[in-house]
Design an enzyme around this catalytic site. Sequence first.
Site, mmCIF file in Angstrom:
data_model
loop_
_atom_site.group_PDB
_atom_site.id
_atom_site.type_symbol
_atom_site.label_atom_id
_atom_site.label_comp_id
_atom_site.label_asym_id
_atom_site.label_seq_id
_atom_site.Cartn_x
_atom_site.Cartn_y
_atom_site.Cartn_z
ATOM 1 N N THR A 43 7.963 -35.693 -8.498
ATOM 2 C CA THR A 43 9.256 -35.195 -8.988
ATOM 3 C C THR A 43 9.736 -33.987 -8.218
ATOM 4 O OG1 THR A 43 8.855 -36.059 -11.170
ATOM 5 C CG2 THR A 43 10.390 -34.221 -11.033
ATOM 6 N N TYR A 57 15.495 -39.883 -13.007
ATOM 7 C CA TYR A 57 15.678 -39.576 -11.590
ATOM 8 C C TYR A 57 14.721 -40.463 -10.812
ATOM 9 C CZ TYR A 57 11.386 -37.153 -12.666
ATOM 10 O OH TYR A 57 10.124 -36.864 -13.114
ATOM 11 N N THR A 123 3.290 -34.994 -10.948
ATOM 12 C CA THR A 123 2.488 -34.351 -11.992
ATOM 13 C C THR A 123 1.614 -35.345 -12.750
ATOM 14 O OG1 THR A 123 4.304 -34.575 -13.569
ATOM 15 C CG2 THR A 123 4.149 -32.500 -12.323
ATOM 16 N N ASP A 124 1.930 -36.643 -12.685
ATOM 17 C CA ASP A 124 1.167 -37.609 -13.496
ATOM 18 C C ASP A 124 -0.323 -37.602 -13.177
ATOM 19 O OD1 ASP A 124 3.533 -40.362 -14.077
ATOM 20 O OD2 ASP A 124 3.601 -38.198 -14.494
ATOM 21 N N LYS A 196 -2.290 -32.228 -17.526
ATOM 22 C CA LYS A 196 -0.924 -32.430 -18.022
ATOM 23 C C LYS A 196 -1.029 -32.787 -19.498
ATOM 24 C CE LYS A 196 3.380 -34.927 -16.933
ATOM 25 N NZ LYS A 196 3.999 -35.901 -15.978
ATOM 26 N N GLU A 316 -24.000 -37.388 -31.850
ATOM 27 C CA GLU A 316 -23.769 -38.551 -32.731
ATOM 28 C C GLU A 316 -24.358 -39.831 -32.160
ATOM 29 O OE1 GLU A 316 -19.496 -36.937 -34.369
ATOM 30 O OE2 GLU A 316 -20.209 -38.943 -34.889
HETATM 31 N N1 DGL Z 1 6.409 -40.342 -11.373
HETATM 32 C C1 DGL Z 1 5.810 -39.096 -11.770
HETATM 33 C C2 DGL Z 1 4.848 -38.613 -10.678
HETATM 34 O O1 DGL Z 1 5.162 -38.767 -9.502
HETATM 35 C C3 DGL Z 1 6.849 -38.054 -11.982
HETATM 36 C C4 DGL Z 1 6.290 -36.908 -12.688
HETATM 37 C C5 DGL Z 1 6.366 -35.657 -11.857
HETATM 38 O O2 DGL Z 1 6.073 -35.642 -10.631
HETATM 39 O O3 DGL Z 1 6.650 -34.637 -12.493
HETATM 40 O O4 DGL Z 1 3.813 -38.071 -11.052
#
Ligand code: DGL
Length: 359
Positions: A43, A57, A123-124, A196, A316
């Site tokens: 992103t 986007y 971010t994923d 995340k 456990e």
């Molecule tokens: N498609 C997600 C990625 O590339 C978008 C999320 C992001 O980069 O914030 O991880």
Amino acid sequence: MQQKSSCKRILTHLLAGGAALALSLTSWAADKPNVVIVATGGTIAGAGATAANSATYQAAKVPVDKLIAGVPELKDVANVRGEQVFQIASESFTNAHLLTLAKRVSALAKQADVDGIVVTHGTDTLEETSFFLNLTVHTDKPIVVVGSMRPGSAMSADGMLNLYNAVNVAAAKDAKGKGVLVSMNDDILSGRDASKMVNIKTSAFSSQWGPLGSIVEGKAYWFRAPVKRHTMNSEFDIDKIDSLPPVEIAYAYGNVGPAAHDAFAKTGAKAIINAGTGNGSVGNAMVPELQRLRTQGVIIVRASRVPDGFVLRNSEQPDDKYDWVVAHDHKPQKARLLAALALTKTSNTKELQRIFWEY
Ligand code: DGL
């Protein structure tokens, strides 16, 4: 005589110019650290149709040179240059992408004219990359992984400041030796345990053990340092790793059966991370199934689907009796990477457990 004196004058002028140029190049190089921005997409390189599109986007569109040009203040911080290693959304990262990226970062870190590295990333799966680099790149130079939750085209986009912060951290001498770092939303997190935790806010990333520090107006303020093994102190060296053994994750829930675990075993998984309930608990119906897989040679790692806390050994479940490994505080997606790296060294479960305690 006249000609001689003008030649002398020209020569003196050229020498002076050359010296000034050399000086400026030297002073250009010497008076600021050199930071390389390795871009992979996400992103932070995204673009939306309108400024109101903060969540709708296309990721991985803007090239690294435009990212750098979009933050002119970077030139006041460091000598910055960019490399576009990939241009993908990070949900599409594979083991091959991880290996390629880590090898490139390792090569850059070895260069004397590189003082710090920033990796721009979706971010994923940013947390998986930051953990993998933390485990495999042998350098004490700052490596800072950064992304954004909004594309640069959106109102209050977070990418520019995140990138500015990341370059400042990568250029900071006191960032050395702290392992791979994640710089998001003014926090400086450990690449080991950053995750995340919110999928729609700029405050997306956190660690259950808290940030290592904070960055404000380009200055990094440190409050903690990592205690687990990383980078220079890691037994895993990306320069000696060319493939990762297959390790899969099976999610647990009420009524879960062995279908996913059996399918993973059939496709050749060397280990299965069982994302168990609570303290990594395994339902009565699944215990014999996991024991069967263990007898077939599949390593069983008990992790938890619960975001925070850590899995206790023999709490456990009698892990000693079943010869299972526990993931400690690692979330399943990170346990997968650590198990894969560990399996490049050993399949001895006592050794595997040591590795999960130490990293
Ligand atoms: N498609 C997600 C990625 O590339 C978008 C999320 C992001 O980069 O914030 O991880």
